[in-house]
Design an enzyme around this catalytic site. Structure first.
Site, PDB file in Angstrom:
ATOM      1  N   ASP A   1       0.850  -1.203  -0.112  1.00  0.00           N
ATOM      2  CA  ASP A   1      -0.211   0.073  -0.051  1.00  0.00           C
ATOM      3  C   ASP A   1       0.907   1.308   0.161  1.00  0.00           C
ATOM      4  OD1 ASP A   1      -2.411   1.151  -0.062  1.00  0.00           O
ATOM      5  OD2 ASP A   1      -3.191   0.110   1.542  1.00  0.00           O
TER       6      ASP A   1
ATOM      7  N   ASP B   1     -10.369   3.535  -3.575  1.00  0.00           N
ATOM      8  CA  ASP B   1     -10.858   2.543  -2.946  1.00  0.00           C
ATOM      9  C   ASP B   1     -12.224   2.431  -3.402  1.00  0.00           C
ATOM     10  OD1 ASP B   1      -8.528   2.236  -1.536  1.00  0.00           O
ATOM     11  OD2 ASP B   1      -9.359   2.228   0.382  1.00  0.00           O
TER      12      ASP B   1
HETATM   13  C1  GLA Z   1      -5.989   1.225   1.591  1.00  0.00           C
HETATM   14  C2  GLA Z   1      -6.076   0.381   0.217  1.00  0.00           C
HETATM   15  C3  GLA Z   1      -7.158  -0.387   0.541  1.00  0.00           C
HETATM   16  C4  GLA Z   1      -7.050  -1.465   1.921  1.00  0.00           C
HETATM   17  C5  GLA Z   1      -6.638  -0.304   3.030  1.00  0.00           C
HETATM   18  C6  GLA Z   1      -6.316  -0.984   4.118  1.00  0.00           C
HETATM   19  O1  GLA Z   1      -6.802   2.171   1.380  1.00  0.00           O
HETATM   20  O2  GLA Z   1      -6.247   1.098  -1.004  1.00  0.00           O
HETATM   21  O3  GLA Z   1      -7.317  -1.613  -0.385  1.00  0.00           O
HETATM   22  O4  GLA Z   1      -5.725  -2.297   1.744  1.00  0.00           O
HETATM   23  O5  GLA Z   1      -5.839   0.762   2.615  1.00  0.00           O
HETATM   24  O6  GLA Z   1      -5.998  -0.087   5.505  1.00  0.00           O
END
Ligand code: GLA
Length: 375
Positions: free
Chosen positions: A126, A183
């Protein structure tokens, strides 16, 4: 080479967020096998954020949360492997993960070694909490090298959300898949926005470096970590799945597969759609018509056929027409187009010049198109 097709599997984030544990992961592993997902091709089981203790140990190593994972990650990986599945985990290029657990910044090589020792096959990486002085491309290149030198084949799932000019450098990091969007959440608009944001960028995906449009929300039905009060109809979830298949995105299920109904399971395991997603040759889809959330896509398939897809993502039913001249099939070329419903396998006839159909709002129609010589 770690993958030669878009990876498929399950990821804990969309539904479970921080509520993960070794018993949940074991149950999901059982369900992936018992309910046919592994046989359909879903072979990666990935634990997302929130799996570790809040601090590293005195040797600077990551430590699994002692309450959630009392047996440790090696034992869990062994269990997942014993089911014929591959085991995935999560870390972050910054100093903390997005949910504020220790990140891998400054620990890339030791973390890659730790993941290898535990038997990890897939690392989602990430992009939160990066120090200002550290450009993203350096951080991903660093972890890319660490993974390639850790002694184990670990799929590198880079998750930088499609920011910081990622297309200029993502391929060079060794990423097997790259998250190109923010997301997803459990709503039609979120799904549609993500999909539409990729139409002019999908050309950049290629074999061994696939464009990840985020985990699937299919079957969530308003429950879970990324359900914020909206949800989707069953048709909208299908549309989502069809589009992710068409665009060759990794297919990581984010719902609670233990509870899916048969309808959901059936389309998620549809052989023809999975075949569309898993094209080894991996030609990019292109639009032959695009207006007001309505698209007609063509994607070359292996061999001479192509996928013809009508996506009406607008809010009203609409008569859509595909003119074959847009694909180079003119009246004089000696060929017509034979269509087969990609989902049911039903023959839908031979058509000349164009094909027209009324597509319901928020729906897709997916055809396999075959060139038929005019006799
Ligand atoms: C980010 C990523 C998500 C998930 C969250 C976990 O937002 O884009 O897909 O992995 O972190 O905290």
């Amino acid at each position: 080479m770690i993958v030669d097709r878009p990876p498929m599997g399950w990821n804990s984030w969309n539904t479970f967020g921080e509520n993960i544990s070794e018993s949940l992961i074991r149950e999901i592993a059982d369900a992936m096998v018992d309910l046919g997902y592994l046989d359909a091709g879903y072979n990666y089981l990935v634990i997302d954020d929130c799996w570790s203790e809040r601090q590293r140990d005195s040797n600077g190593r990551l430590v699994p949360d002692r309450k959630k994972f009392p047996s440790g990650m090696k034992a869990l990986a062994d269990y997942v492997h014993s089911k014929g599945l591959k085991f995935g985990m999560y870390s972050c290029a910054g100093v903390r993960t997005c949910a504020d657990y220790p990140g891998s910044f400054g620990h890339e090589f030791v973390d890659a070694e730790t993941f290898a020792e535990w038997g990890v096959d897939y690392l989602k990486y990430d992009y939160c909490f990066r120090p200002d002085h550290a450009p993203g491309y350096v951080l991903y290149r660093k972890m890319g090298l660490a993974l390639r030198n850790c002694g184990r084949d670990i799929l590198f799932s880079a998750c930088n959300w499609g920011i910081d000019n990622y297309l200029e450098w993502m391929h060079s990091t060794g990423a097997d898949i790259y998250r190109s969007t923010g997301d997803i959440n459990d709503s039609y608009i979120s799904m549609r926005d993500i999909f539409e944001s990729q139409i002019d960028k999908i050309y950049a995906a290629c074999p061994q470096c696939y464009n990840d449009m985020d985990m699937l929300i299919c079957g969530m039905n308003g429950n879970g970590n990324v359900a914020f009060g909206n949800t989707c109809t069953e048709d909208e979830y299908r549309t989502h799945f069809y589009l992710w298949c068409l665009f060759g995105s990794p297919l990581m299920i984010g719902g609670d597969i233990r509870k899916f109904d048969n309808t959901t399971r059936k389309y998620l395991q549809n052989k023809n759609l999975i075949e569309l997603n898993q094209q080894h040759e991996f030609r990019s889809p292109y639009t032959i018509s695009a207006e007001a959330h309505r698209y007609i896509f063509v994607r070359l398939l292996e061999g001479g056929d192509f996928a013809l897809s009508f996506a009406n993502l607008s809010d009203g039913d609409y008569g859509m027409v595909a003119f074959f001249s847009e694909i180079g099939i003119t009246v004089s070329c000696g060929y017509e187009v034979e269509l087969t419903d990609m989902i049911t396998g039903e023959n839908c006839g031979i058509h000349s010049e164009y094909y027209k159909e009324t597509i319901k709002a928020h729906s897709c129609r997916m055809y396999r198109a075959h060139l038929a010589k005019i006799k």
